[in-house]
Design an enzyme around this catalytic site. Structure first.
Site, PDB file in Angstrom:
ATOM      1  NE  ARG A 136       1.294   3.089  94.418  1.00  0.00           N
ATOM      2  CZ  ARG A 136       1.940   3.894  95.256  1.00  0.00           C
ATOM      3  NH1 ARG A 136       1.832   3.710  96.562  1.00  0.00           N
ATOM      4  NH2 ARG A 136       2.697   4.869  94.809  1.00  0.00           N
ATOM      5  CB  THR A 180       5.875   3.754  96.438  1.00  0.00           C
ATOM      6  OG1 THR A 180       5.216   4.913  95.918  1.00  0.00           O
ATOM      7  CG2 THR A 180       6.762   4.164  97.612  1.00  0.00           C
ATOM      8  CG  ASP A 320      -1.454  15.517  99.335  1.00  0.00           C
ATOM      9  OD1 ASP A 320      -0.590  15.500  98.448  1.00  0.00           O
ATOM     10  OD2 ASP A 320      -1.713  14.514 100.030  1.00  0.00           O
ATOM     11  CB  CYS A 621       7.234   9.116 115.880  1.00  0.00           C
ATOM     12  SG  CYS A 621       8.624   9.617 116.905  1.00  0.00           S
TER      13      CYS A 621
END
Length: 701
Positions: A136, A180, A320, A621
């Site tokens: 970012r 990130t 979260d 996945c």
């Protein structure tokens, strides 16, 4: 590479490189005028993302045109905030690759590749399984630009040459910690945190390094460790009293994966901390407790890292609802007195105004639909929770869900209008821990570590929406709202020209009237936009720039909600676009490949194997390839992938690691029966006429 549209010769572009030698210091970053450069993540230390440039305004914006475009074909997503210094743009792309570009023409001056996937393979290849490749942003100080890498390094790069000056491993390379977010530079130091608490045991911390040498200056942990080892400071001893059980075996979480803010007035840094690890507090802290410093703003002395104060937005967090979103600094007149405030819109759905001298709550109100709490008690600063929201009975459906009312997409503050412009989401969350025994639950290596049930069902396209909200922080109410495309809006830029710029999921870059919300201008970028725009000027000409690259957790977890815009991972369109008044550039058409599921007429599916494959897909996945095997465009759609059409080719990629260098991790522990089950599930989803019913909405980091 697209042809350059600004009309300057390559030689002039190359001559710009020496000009970046002028050293950057805190006074330059803190300066509010004149807006020529964009030297920090939020332009200045205030993180307001407000440009004082006004050449492009309400009246002239209709003349805005494309000046130039730069393709970044190797990128998988582009979500970062570019920085601008003396006519050079610096930005980070996928896998922490850094570019320096001539701001007039778009000519690449240098490119630095930290070889992230190779670093994963060299130390612990399994760590790559939870890494999405995004980055970012960058930081600047002196003659260097700084980037954090997915494998946990912080690197100082020479601005003029693009050569690495120093590199330090700031995380344990054997853990799944990853960077990130953008670093923060101040007082000759560079501060960095990391993420990854959704994927296993991690104890959050931030570390400050010397900008010249990379030597560690100080470190502050955001949750306490094992009491038997002793506590690093009094703040950790205080925090430990708010935890129960053996929390340290689960790491605790609280990672600072996104928002770091420096306050020159008080010489403090503010740390926005993440969610608990695992989400379910019944597991990590079975006796309850606030679990400091989860989902908090923590103020630290900038020189020493010593604790100053904290405010916790979500005590005992278990949804979260992290607080790693922007923290915007401003002076507001409240009750006739100027107050130095911090404004914050975390995931939990409330907008907070704090006195940043003390950390005391001034006000907090709901940004939209919020059902987990009735209100924030202004006397205690604590939420008044709704019974049942903590899934005490085993399940709960509440607003907002894990993506939050506001995610990492940056908001902006315009001091002229007094409004904050917030990209908001309206997505519910379903939480279910039925059948999970908190006493025996264990982390499964290299997969989600939520402590709640995760299923592979679809997220239908009508399950969520988004809007750009203009919020009055004094009155604590909405001034105007404009619905935005889909459920994954880009960050915002506000300007002295009375405009708010925002990219949207359907590919439009839009300029809104900052006072009324009226659409004044728009441009179709031919791919979804998640990154926030910036503005700068060169030779007296104002530019607006944005990275186009549809990325982040939404496009990765996918499902119909994010696939509705039709962005295929295999298509192009990942670019840096720059606009100026009266520019006449044209963006070539970007081919769009429809997702067409493949099938084998000779294949007979086994219902039991398909059911087993659904569970394996959800934990192996889904984090990249999407709910119900429906990609939102952040990774290949496996229903339409030729490599997933036959077991042999699927095995070569998944188990043998044929595409590791391109970011696809290796799952070498999968047995033949497990791989066959995943294969059967993918073929079943390719044949399905209707997606599976919705189940759990996954998070965004």
């Amino acid at each position: 590479m697209l042809s350059r549209l600004a009309g300057l010769c390559a030689g002039l572009a190359l001559c710009l490189a020496p000009s970046v030698q002028a050293a950057i210091d805190g006074a330059q970053i803190a300066a509010g005028q004149p807006g020529v450069n964009w030297l920090s993540y939020g332009r200045t230390y205030s993180e307001q993302r407000f440009s004082p440039l006004e050449q492009i305004d309400r009246e002239s914006v209709g003349r805005l045109g494309l000046a130039w475009a730069m393709d970044v074909p190797e990128a998988t997503s582009l979500v970062s905030t570019p920085l601008v210094k003396d006519g050079v743009i610096y930005f980070s792309a996928s896998f922490s690759v850094v570019y320096a570009v001539d701001a007039r023409s778009g000519k690449t001056l240098w490119r630095f590749d930290p070889q992230v996937t190779a670093a994963f393979r060299a130390h612990n290849p399994a760590r790559q399984r939870m890494y999405w490749g995004m980055n970012r942003g960058l930081a600047m100080w002196g003659d260097k630009v700084f980037v954090g890498t997915g494998d946990g390094r912080l690197i100082g790069i020479d601005m003029a040459s693009g050569k690495q000056v120093w590199s330090t491993q700031t995380t344990d390379p054997e853990t799944h910690a990853q960077i990130t977010g953008a670093p923060l530079a101040f007082n000759g130091k560079v501060l960095i945190g990391f993420g990854g608490a959704d994927n296993g045991p991690l104890r959050g911390y931030v570390t400050a390094y010397d900008a010249e040498t990379g030597k560690q200056a100080w470190r502050f942990h955001t949750v306490p460790g094992n009491p038997a080892d002793g506590f690093e400071n009094q703040a950790m001893a205080m925090a430990a009293k708010t935890w129960t059980g053996e929390w340290w075996k689960h790491g605790g979480g609280g990672t600072a994966w996104n928002s770091l803010t420096y306050d020159p007035q008080f010489n403090r840094v503010y740390i926005g901390t993440g969610n608990g690890a695992p989400w379910n507090r019944k597991i990590r802290s079975p006796g309850g407790g606030d679990n400091l410093f989860l989902s908090s703003i923590v103020a630290l002395d900038a020189d020493t890292g010593a604790y100053a104060w904290h405010y916790q937005t979500t005590p005992g967090e278990q949804w979260d609802y992290n607080s790693a979103m922007d923290m915007v600094l401003a002076e507001l007149t409240i009750d006739g007195q100027p107050r130095q405030v911090l404004m914050h819109a975390p995931k939990n759905g409330f907008f907070y105004v704090l006195d940043r001298a003390t950390g005391k709550l001034i006000s907090a109100e709901k940004l939209g639909k919020v059902t987990w709490a009735e209100r924030i008690d202004l006397a205690t600063g604590r939420p008044v929770e709704v019974p049942g929201a903590r899934y005490e009975s085993g399940e709960a459906l509440i607003w907002p869900g894990p993506p939050g009312r506001h995610s990492w997409h940056p908001m902006s503050f315009n001091p002229d209008t007094g409004l904050v412009y917030i990209p908001t989401l309206d997505i519910p969350g379903y939480y279910n821990d039925k059948g999970i025994d908190p006493l025996t639950w264990q982390h499964k290596r290299n997969t989600y570590a939520f402590g709640v049930n995760v299923d592979a069902g679809d997220i239908p396209k009508d399950a969520g929406s988004s809007a750009l909200v203009a919020w009055d922080p004094l009155a604590q109410r909405e001034r105007w709202r404009r619905p935005t495309a889909g459920a994954w809006p880009g960050g915002t830029l506000s300007t002295a020209g009375g405009l708010v710029f925002q990219g949207q999921a359907d590919g439009h870059l839009v300029a809104f009237d900052a006072a009324t919300g009226e659409t004044r201008w728009q441009f179709q970028a031919q791919r979804g936009i998640s990154a926030p725009p910036i503005s700068y000027s060169v030779d007296g000409r104002q530019y607006v720039a944005v990275l186009v690259g549809w990325g982040g957790g939404g496009p990765l977890v996918g499902g119909s909600l994010f696939a509705q815009h039709g962005w295929s991972f295999r298509d192009g369109g990942r670019r840096l676009l720059t606009f100026a008044l009266d520019a006449k550039g044209e963006l070539p058409d970007t081919p769009h490949t429809p997702v067409v599921p493949l099938d084998r007429a000779d294949l007979q599916l086994d219902a039991a194997s398909v059911a087993r494959g659904e569970a394996l897909y959800a934990t192996t996945c889904q984090t990249c390839h999407g709910h119900d095997a429906i990609s939102g465009g952040g990774a290949p759609d496996l229903r339409a992938s030729a490599m997933a059409l036959y077991p042999q080719s699927l095995s070569a990629v998944v188990r043998d690691g044929a595409l590791q260098a391109k970011g696809m991790p290796q799952f070498d522990e999968l047995g033949d029966a497990e791989l066959e089950a995943i294969y059967q599930y993918l073929r079943d989803r390719a044949r399905a006429k209707q997606p599976s019913p919705p189940k759990l909405i996954a998070p965004e980091h």
